[in-house]
Design an enzyme around this catalytic site. Sequence first.
Site, PDB file in Angstrom:
ATOM      1  N   LYS A  79       0.856  -1.200   0.000  1.00 32.59           N
ATOM      2  CA  LYS A  79       0.000   0.000   0.000  1.00 32.59           C
ATOM      3  C   LYS A  79       0.888   1.243   0.000  1.00 32.59           C
ATOM      4  CE  LYS A  79      -4.034   1.884   2.497  1.00 32.59           C
ATOM      5  NZ  LYS A  79      -4.966   1.690   3.626  1.00 32.59           N
ATOM      6  N   SER A 154      -9.911   1.669   2.435  1.00 29.20           N
ATOM      7  CA  SER A 154      -9.050   2.459   1.589  1.00 29.20           C
ATOM      8  C   SER A 154      -7.959   1.656   0.894  1.00 29.20           C
ATOM      9  CB  SER A 154      -8.392   3.550   2.424  1.00 29.20           C
ATOM     10  OG  SER A 154      -7.504   2.976   3.372  1.00 29.20           O
ATOM     11  N   SER A 178     -10.128  -0.654   6.639  1.00 23.13           N
ATOM     12  CA  SER A 178      -9.515  -0.523   5.316  1.00 23.13           C
ATOM     13  C   SER A 178      -8.797  -1.750   4.774  1.00 23.13           C
ATOM     14  CB  SER A 178      -8.542   0.652   5.307  1.00 23.13           C
ATOM     15  OG  SER A 178      -9.273   1.828   5.132  1.00 23.13           O
TER      16      SER A 178
HETATM   17  N1  GLN Z   1     -13.323   3.982   5.764  1.00 22.93           N
HETATM   18  C1  GLN Z   1     -12.840   4.420   7.032  1.00 22.93           C
HETATM   19  C2  GLN Z   1     -12.465   5.880   6.927  1.00 22.93           C
HETATM   20  O1  GLN Z   1     -12.730   6.456   5.948  1.00 22.93           O
HETATM   21  C3  GLN Z   1     -11.678   3.580   7.455  1.00 22.93           C
HETATM   22  C4  GLN Z   1     -10.418   3.878   6.746  1.00 22.93           C
HETATM   23  C5  GLN Z   1      -9.254   3.034   7.160  1.00 22.93           C
HETATM   24  O2  GLN Z   1      -9.400   1.999   7.792  1.00 22.93           O
HETATM   25  N2  GLN Z   1      -8.058   3.510   6.821  1.00 22.93           N
HETATM   26  O3  GLN Z   1     -11.908   6.466   7.790  1.00 22.93           O
END
Ligand code: GLN
Length: 491
Positions: A79, A154, A178
């Site tokens: 990532k 994400s 994410s």
């Molecule tokens: N979707 C969640 C957010 O927007 C979690 C994101 C994540 O786990 N990095 O914060």
Amino acid sequence: MKDLHLKKARQIAELVNSKQIKATQVIEYFLKRAEELNPKINAFNSITSELAIKQAEEVDKQIMAGKQFALAGVPIAIKDNLCVESTYTTCSSKILENFKAPYEATVTSRLWSAGAICLGKTNLDEFAMGSSTEHSAFGATNNPWNTKMVPGGSSGGSASAVAARLAPLALGSDTGGSIRQPAALCGIVGMKPTYGLVSRYGLIAFASSLDQIGPFATDIEDANLLLSVIAGHDAKDSTSLHADFNYNKLTQNKDCKNLKIGLIKELMLTESNASPELVNAMNMAIETFKRLGADIQEISLPLIAEHSLDVYYIIAPSEASSNLARYDGVRYGVRDKSATGINSMYSQSRAKGFGSEVVRRIIIGTYALSSGYYDAYYKKAQQVRRLISEEFKKAFQSVDILLSPTSPLTAFPMGAKLDDPLSMYLCDIATIPANLAGIPALSVNCGFDSNNLPIGLQLMAPQLADRKLLETAFVFEQNCPQAEKIPALAL
Ligand code: GLN
């Protein structure tokens, strides 16, 4: 060798260790495949061919000298919020567009020592804020099951790359879901380990008390293998635990006798809040556990269900507003050249460099932390977070594992939620609680809907019961025939 992309990471490592194939041949195969297929799914921000070839040559040299590696020659996608020295590390943000990491993250340095090869850096929602990988300054990633759909987020680039068999393994980060949510939407395995089990050194921070790095793989055994390479104490991360992970292969349990599983009542799907196919897939998963001899009971977690999202959307933006204050356009990334003084240079560079979702989080977080509001928002959220942890602890006095869907939805069309942040946030209703409590949780495929889109099952365990979690999922996976399906694009 043919069809290398259909092999598991552990099989590739064995082929390379036993000199049946060279690491350089493996990486050539995967580089060619990424070149052909990546334009269809936009999983990678950059493909690190030069580094990959250099690393593969080194692995081959050491194998010729008699060395063996846990991940010999296994290509891995990283990532793009993890620092791999001298590679672009952008967080899919314009503000870090030209930033090359000056040092190596602990997780990646452990990977390279275990013989893994860096295939490239994957796309994400900018600074890991989002659930669809559409909030990327470099364009959205597509879901390999249907390229008109989102891959989740994400860590959508990592999930999509593994689902499309561009890499057998990937790393993601999970602050509120994410890793697990994109794993669910892409039909693969994704795990968020116990907070502190994996070092965060070299992970560009979003919300430091919630962020955790974890594996993506096409099955549980490979996820376990990857976790065993990256887990373990690291003096460079002050939140790193001294606990050791059991590094052995998973035990092949035939059943789930002596296992108590709690179904989280408030997170269960019904035909009034989810599609019948999702409800059906969950019921089938529960039936599978029953058949395997597990003791299943319904368990009510009212606080967790009702307040996790609210608490997360105070704490995560607050920490983010503080972590992201360092991006000022001075040393790297976007700088607004038209600014006339230092203050306008900061503010104009930040306005130019950050996308709208990141700006929204910074504003919410700054507000929640500001004097006068701190007690009402941030402090209150921390207090409720504590109660959430306690509710989990109490639940784990009567069950070993908690079960829920990973996501209330399968992959949704690109653009469907972009103008409605609240409905995007709701994607994480089932995943956020585990981050707030720091407990391990994973997503494993448990079926498909009528559009052939994957459905994820979430399992959670008490702190440091990561091994038990993986073993439970391992038995399930072996009794779930759909788990092995591959998207047509990847064949
Ligand atoms: N979707 C969640 C957010 O927007 C979690 C994101 C994540 O786990 N990095 O914060």
